[in-house]
Design a protein around this motif. Structure first.
Motif, PDB file in Angstrom:
ATOM      1  N   ARG A   1      -6.059   8.422   4.562  1.00  0.00           N
ATOM      2  CA  ARG A   1      -4.651   7.332   3.976  1.00  0.00           C
ATOM      3  C   ARG A   1      -5.350   7.065   2.487  1.00  0.00           C
ATOM      4  O   ARG A   1      -6.178   7.898   2.138  1.00  0.00           O
ATOM      5  CB  ARG A   1      -4.849   6.104   4.190  1.00  0.00           C
ATOM      6  CG  ARG A   1      -4.809   6.048   5.950  1.00  0.00           C
ATOM      7  CD  ARG A   1      -3.615   5.846   6.289  1.00  0.00           C
ATOM      8  NE  ARG A   1      -3.084   4.671   7.945  1.00  0.00           N
ATOM      9  CZ  ARG A   1      -2.192   5.841   8.311  1.00  0.00           C
ATOM     10  NH1 ARG A   1      -1.140   6.057   7.967  1.00  0.00           N
ATOM     11  NH2 ARG A   1      -2.367   4.604   9.339  1.00  0.00           N
TER      12      ARG A   1
ATOM     13  N   PRO B   1     -12.941   5.085   1.004  1.00  0.00           N
ATOM     14  CA  PRO B   1     -11.728   5.901   0.836  1.00  0.00           C
ATOM     15  C   PRO B   1     -11.090   5.874   2.355  1.00  0.00           C
ATOM     16  O   PRO B   1     -12.276   5.671   3.477  1.00  0.00           O
ATOM     17  CB  PRO B   1     -11.800   6.830   0.562  1.00  0.00           C
ATOM     18  CG  PRO B   1     -12.851   6.847  -0.519  1.00  0.00           C
ATOM     19  CD  PRO B   1     -13.767   5.983  -0.019  1.00  0.00           C
TER      20      PRO B   1
ATOM     21  N   LEU C   1      -1.923  -1.652  -7.594  1.00  0.00           N
ATOM     22  CA  LEU C   1      -0.574  -2.185  -6.178  1.00  0.00           C
ATOM     23  C   LEU C   1       0.446  -2.431  -7.057  1.00  0.00           C
ATOM     24  O   LEU C   1      -0.140  -2.986  -8.453  1.00  0.00           O
ATOM     25  CB  LEU C   1      -1.090  -2.871  -5.704  1.00  0.00           C
ATOM     26  CG  LEU C   1      -2.236  -2.498  -4.215  1.00  0.00           C
ATOM     27  CD1 LEU C   1      -3.243  -3.501  -3.979  1.00  0.00           C
ATOM     28  CD2 LEU C   1      -2.080  -2.004  -3.503  1.00  0.00           C
TER      29      LEU C   1
ATOM     30  N   ALA D   1      -4.445  -5.559  -1.011  1.00  0.00           N
ATOM     31  CA  ALA D   1      -3.037  -6.161  -0.665  1.00  0.00           C
ATOM     32  C   ALA D   1      -3.069  -6.848   0.219  1.00  0.00           C
ATOM     33  O   ALA D   1      -1.432  -7.827   0.328  1.00  0.00           O
ATOM     34  CB  ALA D   1      -2.802  -4.696   0.081  1.00  0.00           C
TER      35      ALA D   1
ATOM     36  N   ASP E   1     -15.763  -0.016  -1.352  1.00  0.00           N
ATOM     37  CA  ASP E   1     -14.198   0.541  -1.787  1.00  0.00           C
ATOM     38  C   ASP E   1     -14.308   2.202  -0.988  1.00  0.00           C
ATOM     39  O   ASP E   1     -13.958   3.201  -1.746  1.00  0.00           O
ATOM     40  CB  ASP E   1     -14.287   0.550  -3.325  1.00  0.00           C
ATOM     41  CG  ASP E   1     -12.877   0.832  -3.856  1.00  0.00           C
ATOM     42  OD1 ASP E   1     -11.862   0.545  -3.221  1.00  0.00           O
ATOM     43  OD2 ASP E   1     -12.967   1.828  -4.955  1.00  0.00           O
TER      44      ASP E   1
ATOM     45  N   LEU F   1       1.187  -1.602   0.434  1.00  0.00           N
ATOM     46  CA  LEU F   1       0.084  -0.290   0.271  1.00  0.00           C
ATOM     47  C   LEU F   1       0.959   1.635   0.102  1.00  0.00           C
ATOM     48  O   LEU F   1       0.290   2.526  -0.822  1.00  0.00           O
ATOM     49  CB  LEU F   1      -0.993   0.267   1.221  1.00  0.00           C
ATOM     50  CG  LEU F   1      -2.288  -1.127   1.096  1.00  0.00           C
ATOM     51  CD1 LEU F   1      -2.785  -1.095   2.288  1.00  0.00           C
ATOM     52  CD2 LEU F   1      -2.909  -0.611   0.461  1.00  0.00           C
TER      53      LEU F   1
ATOM     54  N   GLN G   1      -8.400  -1.208  -1.901  1.00  0.00           N
ATOM     55  CA  GLN G   1      -6.464  -1.402  -1.823  1.00  0.00           C
ATOM     56  C   GLN G   1      -6.732  -2.447  -0.693  1.00  0.00           C
ATOM     57  O   GLN G   1      -5.259  -2.964  -0.654  1.00  0.00           O
ATOM     58  CB  GLN G   1      -6.735  -0.336  -2.378  1.00  0.00           C
ATOM     59  CG  GLN G   1      -6.928   0.247  -3.408  1.00  0.00           C
ATOM     60  CD  GLN G   1      -5.875   1.555  -3.480  1.00  0.00           C
ATOM     61  OE1 GLN G   1      -6.548   2.380  -3.111  1.00  0.00           O
ATOM     62  NE2 GLN G   1      -5.156   1.708  -4.538  1.00  0.00           N
TER      63      GLN G   1
ATOM     64  N   TYR H   1      -5.645   4.815   0.639  1.00  0.00           N
ATOM     65  CA  TYR H   1      -5.788   4.298  -0.453  1.00  0.00           C
ATOM     66  C   TYR H   1      -7.735   3.314   0.154  1.00  0.00           C
ATOM     67  O   TYR H   1      -7.434   4.579   1.464  1.00  0.00           O
ATOM     68  CB  TYR H   1      -5.313   2.901   0.518  1.00  0.00           C
ATOM     69  CG  TYR H   1      -4.925   2.310   1.865  1.00  0.00           C
ATOM     70  CD1 TYR H   1      -5.023   1.892   2.599  1.00  0.00           C
ATOM     71  CD2 TYR H   1      -3.636   3.042   2.034  1.00  0.00           C
ATOM     72  CE1 TYR H   1      -5.038   2.373   3.623  1.00  0.00           C
ATOM     73  CE2 TYR H   1      -2.863   3.266   3.264  1.00  0.00           C
ATOM     74  CZ  TYR H   1      -4.154   2.514   4.536  1.00  0.00           C
ATOM     75  OH  TYR H   1      -3.912   1.715   5.393  1.00  0.00           O
ATOM     76  N   THR H   2      -8.011   2.795  -0.470  1.00  0.00           N
ATOM     77  CA  THR H   2      -9.598   2.708   0.112  1.00  0.00           C
ATOM     78  C   THR H   2      -9.421   1.220   0.692  1.00  0.00           C
ATOM     79  O   THR H   2      -8.676   0.300   0.402  1.00  0.00           O
ATOM     80  CB  THR H   2     -10.322   2.178  -1.281  1.00  0.00           C
ATOM     81  OG1 THR H   2      -9.616   1.678  -1.743  1.00  0.00           O
ATOM     82  CG2 THR H   2     -10.582   3.938  -1.623  1.00  0.00           C
TER      83      THR H   2
ATOM     84  N   ALA I   1       2.247   0.944  -3.721  1.00  0.00           N
ATOM     85  CA  ALA I   1       2.082   1.917  -4.462  1.00  0.00           C
ATOM     86  C   ALA I   1       0.783   3.798  -4.377  1.00  0.00           C
ATOM     87  O   ALA I   1       0.478   4.599  -5.233  1.00  0.00           O
ATOM     88  CB  ALA I   1       0.233   1.047  -4.677  1.00  0.00           C
TER      89      ALA I   1
ATOM     90  N   GLY J   1      -1.485   5.452  -3.142  1.00  0.00           N
ATOM     91  CA  GLY J   1      -2.838   5.305  -4.202  1.00  0.00           C
ATOM     92  C   GLY J   1      -2.848   5.495  -5.714  1.00  0.00           C
ATOM     93  O   GLY J   1      -4.226   5.356  -5.762  1.00  0.00           O
TER      94      GLY J   1
END
Length: 553
Positions: free
Chosen positions: A502, A498, A381, A512, A496, A373, A508, A504-505, A376, A378
Motif C-alpha cells: 500500500r 509502511p 493527506l 485519515a 509510522d 488515502l 497515515q 501509505y503508513t 493522497a 503516498g
C-alpha cells in the motif's frame, strides 16, 4: 461468583417499577423469551436476529467443533493470539480474558484495533508463538487490512513458506461475507458464524469465544454462567434482565420536568475495564437511533456535582452500601446475557428496534478514510489548513470565536473555551485520541468536566467512535467533540510503519480515519475541534496544561 442480582433505589427505583409494570402488562417478557420479532411492530427484522437468546446452549457445540483446532494450536506452541478487529468483535474477547483468574490462562491475547502501536511491536517480536485472528462480520477494515499485510510480511521475513503463513491466520466471519470469500482465496483457516446474529449481540458466539478459548480462557464456564440466568428471562417476576432494562429504559424516557436520564455511569472495582467498554458499545448500537439512545460514561468523566440527567450503576461492587443508584452482581457469562436482554428491553421502551441493521455511520467514515488515502497516493493527506497554529499545536475547526470572548484568545485554551461553550446544557463532550502513544483522553476528562459541569466521554480512535458512533451520530445529537491527532513520535518505528503493498503508513491510516470521523460529525451539524500535535510528546504536555488553564477559568 455464581448468583446474580439487581438492586436499585430512589428516583431510579420509582421510574424502573413503573416501566417494569408496563412491560409486564404488554407481555414483553414472554414475547421476548419466545423470540417474537413482532414486539417491534409490523416492519420487523427476521426471527433469527433474536438467536442470541439460545447462545448459552448452542455455543457449547461450537466448543466441541474447535477442540481439534485448539489441540493443533497448542501442539504447535502458538500460545500468543493476536486478535485484529474493531468494536464487538474484539471487546467481548478482551472482557473474557480480563476476567480470567491470574495465571489460569494457558496463553495470551493481544488486541490490535489501530490505536496501540506498542502492542503491535510486542506482537511482532513473538512471531514464533503467534496465531493471528481476523474477526469481522463483513469485510476487513482499513486497520485490519494493514495489520494483515504487516504480519504476512513479517512471517515471510521470518522464513515461513506461503502455506505456513496461511496456517498462521484464522478468520472468523459470517457465512457469505466479503471476508469469507477473501479468506477462502487466501487459504486461511475459517470459522463461520450466523449472518443473522447482530454484531453487538455476539459476545457468546464465535466472535467472543474462539479468540479467548485459543488464548486459554474457560469458555464452558462462561456459558454455564449464562445458562444459569437464562430461565429467569422469560418470567414477569424475579427477572433481573427485565428490571435492568426497566431501569435503563425508564430512566432514558423523559420524566418530570422533561428531563431524560439517558446518561449512564458504569463503575467497577479497580476502575473501568473491558466489560464497561463492551456494554457501552452494546447500548450505543442498540439504542442510538432516531434521536434517542443511552450513552455510557466512565467515572473520571463526570463532574463533581451530581447531574439530573445521569444515573450510576455499580458492577459487582464489594460494598452493598455503595452510593450508586443501582448495583448489579453477576459473573461475566451472566453479565453478557443480562445486558443484551436489558438492551432489547430498553430499545422497546424507547421505541427503537435494537436488532435492525444500523445506519451507515461506521461504513461512511471507513469509505471516506479510504478515499483520503487513495487521493493522497503516498503524499500528504488532503485537508483544510488549520485556522491557527499555537506553538506546535494546530487547531482545525469550523467553530467561530466570539468577538472579544475566549479566556485565551486565539490559541489552544481559546479553542477549548469555544468548544466547551458549544456543549448544550443537556449535552456532553467526547474526547477521541488518534495517537500512537499512551496519551489518553482520561488525562483531560476530569478537568474539562469540572469546567463545563457536563459529562465527558473518552477513548482511543478508531475503536471508540467505531463502537459508540451510532449514539453520537444517530442519537440525541447533544455531543461536542475534541479530536486529538498527532505526528508519529520520533524513534517509534511501529507508529509510522509502511503498510506492505500500500502507498501509505500506519500513521497515515490513523490520521485519515480521524479526518474522516471529523467530517462525518460535521455533516451532522455537531461541533468539533481537532487538535493536531506536530510534536506528540511535547504537544501532549502543552495540551494537558491548556486543559488545566480551562478548568481554572
Amino acid at each position: 461468583m455464581s448468583g446474580f442480582d439487581v438492586l436499585t433505589r430512589g428516583d431510579v427505583l420509582d421510574s424502573a417499577l413503573q416501566a417494569r409494570d408496563y412491560l409486564v402488562s404488554c407481555g414483553v417478557p414472554g414475547a421476548l423469551a419466545a423470540k417474537d420479532p413482532r414486539l417491534w411492530g409490523r416492519r420487523t427484522v427476521d426471527h433469527s436476529r433474536l438467536g442470541w437468546l439460545d447462545l448459552p446452549y448452542a455455543s457449547r457445540g461450537l466448543l466441541d467443533q474447535i477442540e481439534g483446532l485448539i489441540g493443533e494450536v497448542r501442539y504447535s506452541g502458538l500460545d500468543h493470539i493476536v486478535l485484529i478487529g474493531l468494536g464487538a468483535e474484539s471487546m467481548a474477547a478482551e472482557a473474557i480474558m480480563a476476567a480470567q483468574p491470574a495465571g489460569s490462562a494457558a496463553g495470551e491475547l493481544t488486541v490490535l484495533d489501530g490505536g496501540d502501536t506498542a502492542a503491535l511491536g510486542r506482537a511482532l517480536h513473538r512471531l514464533d508463538r503467534t496465531l493471528v485472528v481476523l474477526s469481522s462480520k463483513s469485510g476487513v477494515s482499513l486497520e485490519g487490512d494493514a495489520y494483515r499485510r504487516i504480519f504476512s510480511d513479517a512471517f515471510r521475513r521470518h522464513g515461513l513458506s506461503e502455506r505456513e503463513i496461511s496456517g498462521r491466520f484464522l478468520v472468523i466471519t459470517d457465512h457469505g461475507s466479503p471476508l469469507h470469500d477473501f479468506a477462502r482465496q487466501s487459504g486461511f483457516r475459517i470459522g463461520l458464524t450466523d449472518p443473522y446474529l447482530p454484531g453487538h449481540y455476539s459476545a457468546l458466539s464465535a466472535y467472543g469465544l474462539v479468540p479467548s478459548v485459543l488464548a486459554g480462557a474457560d469458555a464452558l464456564g462462561l456459558l454455564e454462567e449464562a445458562a444459569t440466568l437464562a430461565p429467569s428471562l422469560g418470567k414477569d417476576d424475579d427477572n433481573p434482565g427485565l428490571l435492568l432494562g426497566a431501569i435503563l429504559g425508564g430512566c432514558a424516557q423523559q420524566g418530570e420536568g422533561g428531563v431524560a436520564r439517558d446518561k449512564l455511569v458504569l463503575r467497577e472495582p479497580g476502575g473501568s475495564g473491558a466489560l464497561p467498554a463492551w456494554i457501552s458499545h452494546l447500548l450505543s448500537v442498540g439504542t442510538g437511533k432516531r434521536g434517542r439512545g443511552v450513552l455510557v460514561f466512565d467515572p473520571p468523566g463526570m463532574p463533581e456535582s451530581g447531574l439530573g440527567d445521569a444515573h450510576e450503576i455499580a458492577i459487582n461492587p464489594r460494598d452493598a452500601q455503595n452510593e450508586a443508584d443501582t448495583s448489579l452482581w453477576a459473573p461475566l457469562g451472566a453479565q453478557f446475557l443480562l445486558w443484551e436482554y436489558a438492551a432489547a428491553v430498553t430499545g422497546w421502551l424507547l421505541g427503537v428496534n435494537p436488532f435492525e441493521p444500523g445506519s451507515t455511520v461506521v461504513q461512511e467514515a471507513e469509505d471516506d478514510a479510504a478515499t483520503l488515502l487513495r487521493t493522497a497516493a503516498g503524499g500528504p493527506l488532503p485537508g483544510d489548513p488549520p485556522v491557527l497554529v499555537d506553538g506546535d499545536i494546530e487547531v482545525h475547526t469550523d467553530l467561530g470565536w466570539p468577538s472579544g470572548a475566549g479566556m485565551g484568545g486565539r490559541d489552544v485554551p481559546g479553542a477549548l473555551d469555544v468548544l466547551l461553550g458549544s456543549v448544550p446544557d443537556d449535552g456532553y463532550l467526547s474526547i477521541v485520541t488518534y495517537l500512537s502513544g499512551d496519551f489518553s483522553g482520561r488525562y483531560l476528562a476530569p478537568a474539562l468536566a469540572r469546567r463545563r459541569g457536563r459529562p465527558v466521554s473518552y477513548g482511543p480512535g478508531p475503536g471508540h467512535l467505531h463502537a459508540t458512533g451510532a449514539v453520537h451520530k444517530d442519537g440525541p445529537g447533544s455531543g461536542a467533540f475534541l479530536i486529538v491527532t498527532g505526528e508519529p513520535p520520533a524513534g517509534d518505528a511501529f507508529a509510522d510503519l509502511p503498510v506492505p503493498g500500500r502507498p501509505y503508513t500506519l500513521g497515515q491510516v490513523r490520521l485519515a480515519r480521524a479526518m474522516a470521523e471529523v467530517r462525518a460529525l460535521r455533516r451532522r451539524g455537531l461541533p468539533v475541534v481537532r487538535l493536531h500535535l506536530r510534536d506528540p510528546v511535547a504537544g501532549a504536555g502543552r495540551l494537558t496544561e491548556a486543559v488545566r488553564t480551562a478548568a481554572r477559568a
